[in-house]
Motif scaffolding. Sequence first.
Motif, PDB file in Angstrom:
ATOM      1  N   SER A 158       0.506  17.981  -5.628  1.00  0.00           N
ATOM      2  CA  SER A 158       0.207  17.636  -4.231  1.00  0.00           C
ATOM      3  C   SER A 158       1.080  18.471  -3.298  1.00  0.00           C
ATOM      4  CB  SER A 158       0.458  16.149  -3.982  1.00  0.00           C
ATOM      5  OG  SER A 158       1.818  15.844  -4.223  1.00  0.00           O
ATOM      6  N   PHE A 209       2.615   6.400  -7.192  1.00  0.00           N
ATOM      7  CA  PHE A 209       1.571   7.230  -7.793  1.00  0.00           C
ATOM      8  C   PHE A 209       1.809   8.711  -7.524  1.00  0.00           C
ATOM      9  CE2 PHE A 209      -0.968   3.478  -8.641  1.00  0.00           C
ATOM     10  CZ  PHE A 209      -1.721   3.877  -9.737  1.00  0.00           C
ATOM     11  N   VAL A 210       2.232   9.039  -6.298  1.00  0.00           N
ATOM     12  CA  VAL A 210       2.487  10.441  -5.951  1.00  0.00           C
ATOM     13  C   VAL A 210       3.606  11.006  -6.813  1.00  0.00           C
ATOM     14  CG1 VAL A 210       3.458  11.929  -4.147  1.00  0.00           C
ATOM     15  CG2 VAL A 210       1.579  10.396  -3.608  1.00  0.00           C
ATOM     16  N   ILE A 246       0.830  -1.219   0.000  1.00  0.00           N
ATOM     17  CA  ILE A 246       0.000   0.000   0.000  1.00  0.00           C
ATOM     18  C   ILE A 246       0.866   1.272   0.000  1.00  0.00           C
ATOM     19  CG2 ILE A 246      -1.700   1.359   1.310  1.00  0.00           C
ATOM     20  CD1 ILE A 246      -2.987  -1.356   2.098  1.00  0.00           C
ATOM     21  N   PRO A 247       1.866   1.420   0.914  1.00  0.00           N
ATOM     22  CA  PRO A 247       2.728   2.617   0.843  1.00  0.00           C
ATOM     23  C   PRO A 247       3.561   2.681  -0.429  1.00  0.00           C
ATOM     24  CG  PRO A 247       2.914   1.555   2.992  1.00  0.00           C
ATOM     25  CD  PRO A 247       2.179   0.603   2.109  1.00  0.00           C
ATOM     26  N   TYR A 286       6.512   4.358   3.871  1.00  0.00           N
ATOM     27  CA  TYR A 286       7.033   3.287   3.009  1.00  0.00           C
ATOM     28  C   TYR A 286       8.378   2.775   3.515  1.00  0.00           C
ATOM     29  CZ  TYR A 286      10.233   2.179  -0.909  1.00  0.00           C
ATOM     30  OH  TYR A 286      11.217   1.658  -1.703  1.00  0.00           O
ATOM     31  N   ILE A 298       4.419   9.931   2.924  1.00  0.00           N
ATOM     32  CA  ILE A 298       4.254   8.591   2.341  1.00  0.00           C
ATOM     33  C   ILE A 298       5.602   7.880   2.244  1.00  0.00           C
ATOM     34  CG2 ILE A 298       3.528   7.306   0.280  1.00  0.00           C
ATOM     35  CD1 ILE A 298       1.458   9.512  -0.198  1.00  0.00           C
ATOM     36  N   SER A 336       1.350   3.810  -3.269  1.00  0.00           N
ATOM     37  CA  SER A 336       0.991   5.220  -3.021  1.00  0.00           C
ATOM     38  C   SER A 336       2.143   6.150  -3.372  1.00  0.00           C
ATOM     39  CB  SER A 336       0.604   5.416  -1.548  1.00  0.00           C
ATOM     40  OG  SER A 336      -0.473   4.581  -1.191  1.00  0.00           O
TER      41      SER A 336
END
Length: 323
Positions: A279, A271-272, A264-265, A291, A287, A268
Amino acid sequence: SYKKIQLLQTIMPIFHNSTFPTFLLTGVPGLEWAHAWISIPFCCLYLTALSGNTLILFVVLIDPSLHEPMYYFLSMLSTTDIGLCISTLVTVLGIFWLNAREISFNACLSQMFFIHLFTFMESSVLLAMAFDRFVAISNPLRYATILTHTRIAQIGLAVVTRGTVILTPLVLLLKRLSFCHSQVLRHSYCFHPDVMKLSCSDTKINSAFGLTAIISTAGVDSIFILLSYVLIIRSVLNIASPEERKKAFSTCISHITAVAIFYIPLISLSFVHRFGKHSPTYVPTLIANIYLLIPPVMNPIIYSVKTKQIQKSVLKLICSKGA
Protein backbone atom coordinates in the motif's frame (compact mmCIF):
# COMPACT_ATOMS: atom_id res chain seq x y z
CA SER A 1 28.21 -26.01 35.38
CA TYR A 2 26.30 -27.15 32.32
CA LYS A 3 22.93 -26.12 33.80
CA LYS A 4 24.21 -22.58 34.48
CA ILE A 5 25.47 -22.28 30.91
CA GLN A 6 22.06 -23.40 29.60
CA LEU A 7 20.34 -20.84 31.81
CA LEU A 8 22.62 -18.06 30.57
CA GLN A 9 22.00 -19.09 26.95
CA THR A 10 18.27 -18.80 27.61
CA ILE A 11 18.44 -15.42 29.32
CA MET A 12 21.10 -13.67 27.23
CA PRO A 13 19.03 -13.22 24.04
CA ILE A 14 16.71 -10.97 26.01
CA PHE A 15 19.58 -8.65 26.94
CA HIS A 16 21.98 -9.24 24.06
CA ASN A 17 21.50 -5.68 22.77
CA SER A 18 23.91 -3.92 25.14
CA THR A 19 23.09 -0.72 23.28
CA PHE A 20 19.48 -0.58 22.19
CA PRO A 21 18.76 1.25 18.94
CA THR A 22 17.45 4.77 18.52
CA PHE A 23 14.40 4.82 16.28
CA LEU A 24 13.38 7.54 13.86
CA LEU A 25 9.71 8.46 13.81
CA THR A 26 7.94 9.55 10.64
CA GLY A 27 5.53 12.45 10.14
CA VAL A 28 3.60 12.51 6.89
CA PRO A 29 5.76 10.92 4.14
CA GLY A 30 6.27 13.22 1.17
CA LEU A 31 4.87 16.25 3.00
CA GLU A 32 7.77 17.00 5.34
CA TRP A 33 7.94 20.55 3.96
CA ALA A 34 4.35 21.17 5.15
CA HIS A 35 4.70 19.79 8.68
CA ALA A 36 4.32 23.24 10.27
CA TRP A 37 0.99 23.72 8.46
CA ILE A 38 -0.15 20.15 9.15
CA SER A 39 0.49 20.75 12.85
CA ILE A 40 -2.35 23.32 12.95
CA PRO A 41 -5.23 20.84 12.46
CA PHE A 42 -3.43 18.36 14.73
CA CYS A 43 -3.19 20.98 17.50
CA CYS A 44 -6.89 21.77 17.06
CA LEU A 45 -7.77 18.07 17.31
CA TYR A 46 -5.62 17.56 20.42
CA LEU A 47 -7.10 20.64 22.10
CA THR A 48 -10.64 19.52 21.22
CA ALA A 49 -10.03 16.00 22.52
CA LEU A 50 -8.35 17.07 25.77
CA SER A 51 -10.77 19.91 26.57
CA GLY A 52 -13.88 17.90 25.57
CA ASN A 53 -12.98 14.84 27.64
CA THR A 54 -11.86 16.96 30.60
CA LEU A 55 -15.21 18.78 30.47
CA ILE A 56 -17.08 15.45 30.51
CA LEU A 57 -15.08 14.32 33.56
CA PHE A 58 -15.67 17.64 35.31
CA VAL A 59 -19.46 17.78 34.81
CA VAL A 60 -19.86 14.15 35.89
CA LEU A 61 -17.80 14.91 39.02
CA ILE A 62 -19.66 18.07 40.10
CA ASP A 63 -23.25 17.23 39.05
CA PRO A 64 -24.96 14.81 41.51
CA SER A 65 -27.63 13.97 38.89
CA LEU A 66 -24.89 12.34 36.79
CA HIS A 67 -23.70 10.04 39.57
CA GLU A 68 -25.13 7.00 37.82
CA PRO A 69 -23.49 3.90 36.25
CA MET A 70 -23.89 5.15 32.67
CA TYR A 71 -21.99 8.35 33.41
CA TYR A 72 -19.32 6.60 35.49
CA PHE A 73 -18.57 4.44 32.44
CA LEU A 74 -18.57 7.57 30.28
CA SER A 75 -15.98 9.04 32.68
CA MET A 76 -13.85 5.91 32.20
CA LEU A 77 -14.11 6.37 28.43
CA SER A 78 -13.04 10.02 28.71
CA THR A 79 -10.10 9.03 30.95
CA THR A 80 -8.83 6.49 28.39
CA ASP A 81 -9.21 9.07 25.60
CA ILE A 82 -7.19 11.63 27.57
CA GLY A 83 -4.53 8.98 28.26
CA LEU A 84 -4.35 8.07 24.57
CA CYS A 85 -3.89 11.73 23.57
CA ILE A 86 -1.21 12.41 26.19
CA SER A 87 0.66 9.22 25.18
CA THR A 88 1.26 10.54 21.66
CA LEU A 89 1.11 14.32 22.02
CA VAL A 90 4.83 14.91 22.61
CA THR A 91 6.18 12.85 19.70
CA VAL A 92 3.53 13.91 17.17
CA LEU A 93 3.87 17.64 17.78
CA GLY A 94 7.64 17.27 18.31
CA ILE A 95 7.97 15.98 14.73
CA PHE A 96 5.73 18.69 13.23
CA TRP A 97 7.20 21.62 15.17
CA LEU A 98 10.84 20.71 15.84
CA ASN A 99 11.52 17.81 13.47
CA ALA A 100 12.43 15.84 16.64
CA ARG A 101 12.26 12.38 15.10
CA GLU A 102 14.61 10.42 17.37
CA ILE A 103 13.24 8.26 20.17
CA SER A 104 15.24 5.86 22.33
CA PHE A 105 14.37 2.17 22.48
CA ASN A 106 13.12 2.28 26.08
CA ALA A 107 11.12 5.47 25.51
CA CYS A 108 9.60 3.85 22.43
CA LEU A 109 8.60 0.76 24.41
CA SER A 110 7.08 2.92 27.15
CA GLN A 111 5.05 4.93 24.67
CA MET A 112 3.97 1.76 22.87
CA PHE A 113 2.87 0.20 26.17
CA PHE A 114 0.63 3.16 27.09
CA ILE A 115 -0.83 3.58 23.59
CA HIS A 116 -1.85 -0.08 23.46
CA LEU A 117 -2.92 -0.08 27.14
CA PHE A 118 -5.35 2.80 26.62
CA THR A 119 -6.56 1.22 23.38
CA PHE A 120 -7.32 -2.08 25.11
CA MET A 121 -8.88 -0.20 28.02
CA GLU A 122 -11.15 1.74 25.66
CA SER A 123 -12.30 -1.52 24.08
CA SER A 124 -13.06 -2.93 27.56
CA VAL A 125 -14.92 0.22 28.62
CA LEU A 126 -17.06 0.10 25.46
CA LEU A 127 -17.96 -3.49 26.38
CA ALA A 128 -18.86 -2.38 29.93
CA MET A 129 -21.04 0.38 28.47
CA ALA A 130 -22.82 -2.18 26.26
CA PHE A 131 -23.50 -4.29 29.36
CA ASP A 132 -24.78 -1.15 31.12
CA ARG A 133 -27.27 -0.47 28.29
CA PHE A 134 -28.37 -4.12 28.27
CA VAL A 135 -29.11 -4.10 32.02
CA ALA A 136 -30.83 -0.68 31.83
CA ILE A 137 -33.18 -1.79 29.02
CA SER A 138 -33.81 -5.45 29.83
CA ASN A 139 -33.89 -5.21 33.63
CA PRO A 140 -34.54 -1.56 34.62
CA LEU A 141 -35.97 -2.38 38.08
CA ARG A 142 -32.74 -4.14 39.13
CA TYR A 143 -30.40 -1.71 37.33
CA ALA A 144 -29.21 0.08 40.50
CA THR A 145 -28.76 -3.17 42.45
CA ILE A 146 -26.78 -4.90 39.65
CA LEU A 147 -24.47 -1.98 38.83
CA THR A 148 -23.54 -0.80 42.31
CA HIS A 149 -20.65 1.59 42.99
CA THR A 150 -18.54 -1.34 44.23
CA ARG A 151 -19.20 -3.36 41.08
CA ILE A 152 -18.38 -0.41 38.83
CA ALA A 153 -15.08 0.08 40.71
CA GLN A 154 -14.34 -3.64 40.27
CA ILE A 155 -15.03 -3.35 36.53
CA GLY A 156 -12.67 -0.36 36.32
CA LEU A 157 -9.92 -2.27 38.14
CA ALA A 158 -10.46 -5.30 35.88
CA VAL A 159 -10.15 -3.09 32.78
CA VAL A 160 -6.73 -1.76 33.89
CA THR A 161 -5.47 -5.16 35.13
CA ARG A 162 -6.48 -7.00 31.97
CA GLY A 163 -4.68 -4.54 29.69
CA THR A 164 -1.52 -4.51 31.85
CA VAL A 165 -1.31 -8.33 32.12
CA ILE A 166 -1.70 -8.80 28.36
CA LEU A 167 0.73 -6.02 27.38
CA THR A 168 3.62 -6.64 29.77
CA PRO A 169 4.89 -9.83 28.05
CA LEU A 170 4.27 -8.21 24.65
CA VAL A 171 6.71 -5.42 25.53
CA LEU A 172 9.25 -7.73 27.19
CA LEU A 173 9.32 -9.98 24.11
CA LEU A 174 10.56 -7.02 22.04
CA LYS A 175 13.63 -6.74 24.30
CA ARG A 176 14.93 -10.11 23.13
CA LEU A 177 15.04 -8.94 19.48
CA SER A 178 18.01 -7.45 17.67
CA PHE A 179 17.56 -4.52 15.30
CA CYS A 180 19.97 -4.36 12.39
CA HIS A 181 17.73 -3.16 9.55
CA SER A 182 16.40 0.35 8.94
CA GLN A 183 15.40 2.02 12.20
CA VAL A 184 12.77 4.28 10.61
CA LEU A 185 9.25 3.74 11.98
CA ARG A 186 6.26 4.39 9.74
CA HIS A 187 4.31 6.50 12.25
CA SER A 188 4.80 9.51 14.48
CA TYR A 189 4.51 7.25 17.53
CA CYS A 190 5.59 3.72 18.48
CA PHE A 191 3.19 0.98 17.40
CA HIS A 192 3.92 -2.70 18.14
CA PRO A 193 3.75 -4.16 14.57
CA ASP A 194 5.78 -1.19 13.31
CA VAL A 195 8.62 -1.74 15.83
CA MET A 196 8.55 -5.52 15.36
CA LYS A 197 9.06 -5.24 11.58
CA LEU A 198 12.41 -3.49 12.04
CA SER A 199 13.94 -6.51 13.77
CA CYS A 200 16.31 -8.89 11.99
CA SER A 201 15.50 -11.64 14.53
CA ASP A 202 12.78 -14.25 14.21
CA THR A 203 9.57 -12.44 15.18
CA LYS A 204 7.11 -15.33 14.84
CA ILE A 205 6.53 -15.46 18.61
CA ASN A 206 6.07 -11.67 18.78
CA SER A 207 3.69 -11.68 15.84
CA ALA A 208 1.66 -14.57 17.26
CA PHE A 209 1.51 -12.96 20.69
CA GLY A 210 0.52 -9.60 19.21
CA LEU A 211 -2.27 -11.19 17.19
CA THR A 212 -3.42 -13.12 20.27
CA ALA A 213 -3.44 -9.89 22.31
CA ILE A 214 -5.62 -8.01 19.81
CA ILE A 215 -8.01 -10.96 19.37
CA SER A 216 -8.33 -11.57 23.12
CA THR A 217 -9.11 -7.91 23.78
CA ALA A 218 -10.72 -5.96 20.93
CA GLY A 219 -11.78 -9.15 19.11
CA VAL A 220 -13.51 -10.75 22.10
CA ASP A 221 -14.95 -7.40 23.24
CA SER A 222 -16.49 -6.72 19.82
CA ILE A 223 -18.19 -10.15 19.82
CA PHE A 224 -19.67 -9.55 23.28
CA ILE A 225 -20.75 -6.01 22.29
CA LEU A 226 -22.54 -7.48 19.27
CA LEU A 227 -24.14 -10.13 21.47
CA SER A 228 -25.25 -7.43 23.94
CA TYR A 229 -27.02 -5.56 21.15
CA VAL A 230 -28.73 -8.72 19.91
CA LEU A 231 -30.13 -9.13 23.43
CA ILE A 232 -30.96 -5.41 23.64
CA ILE A 233 -32.89 -5.54 20.35
CA ARG A 234 -34.79 -8.60 21.56
CA SER A 235 -35.69 -6.81 24.81
CA VAL A 236 -36.76 -3.64 22.97
CA LEU A 237 -38.99 -5.59 20.58
CA ASN A 238 -40.82 -7.02 23.60
CA ILE A 239 -41.77 -3.50 24.68
CA ALA A 240 -45.38 -2.85 23.66
CA SER A 241 -45.32 0.95 23.37
CA PRO A 242 -43.68 2.40 20.19
CA GLU A 243 -42.71 5.51 22.17
CA GLU A 244 -40.88 3.46 24.78
CA ARG A 245 -39.14 1.45 22.04
CA LYS A 246 -37.92 4.67 20.44
CA LYS A 247 -36.74 5.99 23.81
CA ALA A 248 -34.89 2.73 24.58
CA PHE A 249 -33.12 2.72 21.19
CA SER A 250 -32.20 6.41 21.52
CA THR A 251 -30.18 5.69 24.68
CA CYS A 252 -27.97 3.34 22.62
CA ILE A 253 -27.23 5.62 19.65
CA SER A 254 -24.28 7.41 21.30
CA HIS A 255 -22.69 4.12 22.33
CA ILE A 256 -23.17 2.49 18.91
CA THR A 257 -21.50 5.52 17.26
CA ALA A 258 -18.59 5.40 19.75
CA VAL A 259 -18.10 1.69 19.05
CA ALA A 260 -18.05 2.31 15.28
CA ILE A 261 -15.52 5.17 15.39
CA PHE A 262 -13.24 3.09 17.63
CA TYR A 263 -13.32 -0.33 15.95
CA ILE A 264 -13.35 0.63 12.26
CA PRO A 265 -9.99 2.55 12.30
CA LEU A 266 -8.45 -0.04 14.68
CA ILE A 267 -9.34 -2.97 12.44
CA SER A 268 -8.26 -1.04 9.33
CA LEU A 269 -4.85 -0.21 10.85
CA SER A 270 -4.26 -3.83 11.93
CA PHE A 271 -5.10 -5.08 8.43
CA VAL A 272 -2.84 -2.50 6.75
CA HIS A 273 0.10 -3.51 8.97
CA ARG A 274 -0.36 -7.24 8.43
CA PHE A 275 -1.55 -7.42 4.83
CA GLY A 276 -0.95 -4.02 3.21
CA LYS A 277 2.75 -4.38 2.41
CA HIS A 278 2.33 -2.83 -1.04
CA SER A 279 0.00 0.00 0.00
CA PRO A 280 1.16 3.63 -0.52
CA THR A 281 3.21 5.03 2.38
CA TYR A 282 0.61 7.67 3.27
CA VAL A 283 -2.19 5.08 3.78
CA PRO A 284 -0.91 3.65 7.11
CA THR A 285 -0.12 7.20 8.28
CA LEU A 286 -3.61 8.43 7.45
CA ILE A 287 -5.35 5.46 9.10
CA ALA A 288 -3.03 5.64 12.13
CA ASN A 289 -3.85 9.29 12.73
CA ILE A 290 -7.59 8.61 12.35
CA TYR A 291 -7.28 5.72 14.81
CA LEU A 292 -5.31 7.94 17.16
CA LEU A 293 -7.39 11.11 17.25
CA ILE A 294 -10.92 10.63 15.92
CA PRO A 295 -12.35 8.60 18.87
CA PRO A 296 -11.00 11.02 21.56
CA VAL A 297 -12.26 14.01 19.56
CA MET A 298 -15.67 12.58 18.65
CA ASN A 299 -16.70 10.79 21.87
CA PRO A 300 -17.30 13.98 23.95
CA ILE A 301 -19.11 15.59 20.99
CA ILE A 302 -21.33 12.55 20.44
CA TYR A 303 -22.29 12.23 24.10
CA SER A 304 -22.78 15.99 24.50
CA VAL A 305 -25.09 16.15 21.47
CA LYS A 306 -27.01 12.91 22.03
CA THR A 307 -27.30 12.85 25.84
CA LYS A 308 -29.69 15.45 27.25
CA GLN A 309 -28.40 15.13 30.82
CA ILE A 310 -24.84 15.92 29.68
CA GLN A 311 -26.16 18.86 27.63
CA LYS A 312 -28.02 20.28 30.64
CA SER A 313 -25.01 19.89 32.92
CA VAL A 314 -22.65 21.57 30.44
CA LEU A 315 -25.09 24.45 29.87
CA LYS A 316 -25.59 24.84 33.62
CA LEU A 317 -21.81 24.97 34.10
CA ILE A 318 -21.37 27.56 31.31
CA CYS A 319 -24.21 29.72 32.67
CA SER A 320 -22.84 29.57 36.21
CA LYS A 321 -19.38 30.63 34.98
CA GLY A 322 -20.94 33.40 32.87
CA ALA A 323 -22.90 34.71 35.83
